[in-house]
Design a protein around this motif. Structure first.
Motif, short mmCIF file in Angstrom:
data_model
loop_
_atom_site.label_atom_id
_atom_site.label_comp_id
_atom_site.label_asym_id
_atom_site.label_seq_id
_atom_site.Cartn_x
_atom_site.Cartn_y
_atom_site.Cartn_z
N ASP A 7 0.44 -1.37 0.14
CA ASP A 7 -0.37 -0.09 0.23
C ASP A 7 0.47 1.23 -0.50
O ASP A 7 0.30 2.22 -0.72
N VAL A 8 2.18 1.05 0.32
CA VAL A 8 2.50 2.31 1.28
C VAL A 8 3.79 2.55 0.01
O VAL A 8 4.01 4.20 -1.41
N ARG A 10 2.94 1.44 -3.58
CA ARG A 10 1.06 2.53 -4.25
C ARG A 10 1.14 3.62 -4.72
O ARG A 10 0.92 4.55 -4.92
N GLU A 11 1.40 4.50 -2.99
CA GLU A 11 1.13 5.54 -2.89
C GLU A 11 2.14 6.34 -3.27
O GLU A 11 1.75 7.22 -3.22
N GLU A 14 1.77 6.53 -6.73
CA GLU A 14 0.79 7.33 -7.70
C GLU A 14 1.21 8.73 -7.08
O GLU A 14 0.12 10.10 -8.25
N ARG A 15 1.72 9.08 -6.12
CA ARG A 15 1.57 10.93 -5.80
C ARG A 15 3.18 11.31 -6.87
O ARG A 15 3.17 11.89 -6.71
#
Length: 168
Positions: A7-8, A10-11, A14-15
Motif C-alpha cells: 500500500d505504501v 503504491r501510494e 501514485e503521488r
C-alpha cells in the motif's frame, strides 16, 4: 506487513506520477506563456520605413544608370528620374509632365555587351571555318600524295615484272 508495504509503495508511486503530471502541465503552460510573450514583443516592434528624399532617389538613379550598361537605343528604365537628373544638373526645378513620363529618353551609356558577344561568336565561327578549310586542303594534298605513291608503286611493280619476263 506485506500488504502495508504494498500500500505504501503504491501510494508513493501514485503521488510521484501525480506530481509528474502537474510538472509537465506547468512546463507546457510556461512554454505557452513564453511564446505568447515573445509574440507580443514582436507585435510591439514596428519597423519605421526609411524616409528617402527625392535628391537621394535621384542620386541612386544616377548611380544605377551609370552601371546599368544601357545602350543608346534602349530606353532608360526610369525616364522621369532621368529628366529630373538633367534638371538637377542644370540647376532647374524638375519639370516632368505626363507626356514626358511616357516618352522614351535616350540612355546615358551605350551597351556594347551584345555587340561584343556577337562579334566573339562571329570571330569564333570564322576561325572554325578557316581551320576546316585548312584541314580540307591538307586532306586533299594527302590524298594526292597517296595517289602518286600508289602510282609509283604500280610502276615499280610493273618494271619489276617486265625485268622478270625479259630474263625468261
Amino acid at each position: 506487513e506485506e500488504d502495508l508495504l504494498n500500500d505504501v509503495c503504491r501510494e508513493v508511486v501514485e503521488r510521484w506520477s501525480d506530481s509528474q503530471v502537474v510538472d509537465s502541465k506547468e512546463e507546457k503552460e510556461d512554454e505557452v506563456q513564453a511564446i505568447a510573450s515573445m509574440m507580443e514583443k514582436q507585435a510591439r516592434i514596428v519597423v519605421k520605413p526609411k524616409e528617402v528624399s527625392q535628391e537621394e532617389k535621384q542620386r541612386k538613379a544616377a548611380l544605377l544608370a551609370q552601371y546599368a550598361n544601357v545602350t543608346d537605343e534602349e530606353e532608360y528604365p526610369f525616364p522621369a528620374l532621368l529628366g529630373a537628373l538633367r534638371d538637377i544638373s542644370c540647376s532647374k526645378p524638375p519639370q516632368t509632365t505626363p507626356s514626358q513620363l511616357c516618352r522614351p529618353s535616350p540612355a546615358l551609356f551605350r551597351n556594347t555587351n551584345v555587340e561584343d558577344v556577337l562579334n566573339a561568336r562571329k570571330l569564333e565561327r570564322e576561325l572554325l571555318r578557316d581551320e576546316f578549310q585548312k584541314k580540307k586542303e591538307q586532306d586533299k594534298l594527302q590524298r594526292e600524295k597517296d595517289k602518286l605513291a600508289k602510282q609509283e608503286r604500280k610502276e615499280k611493280e610493273k618494271k619489276r615484272t617486265q625485268k622478270g619476263e625479259r630474263k625468261r
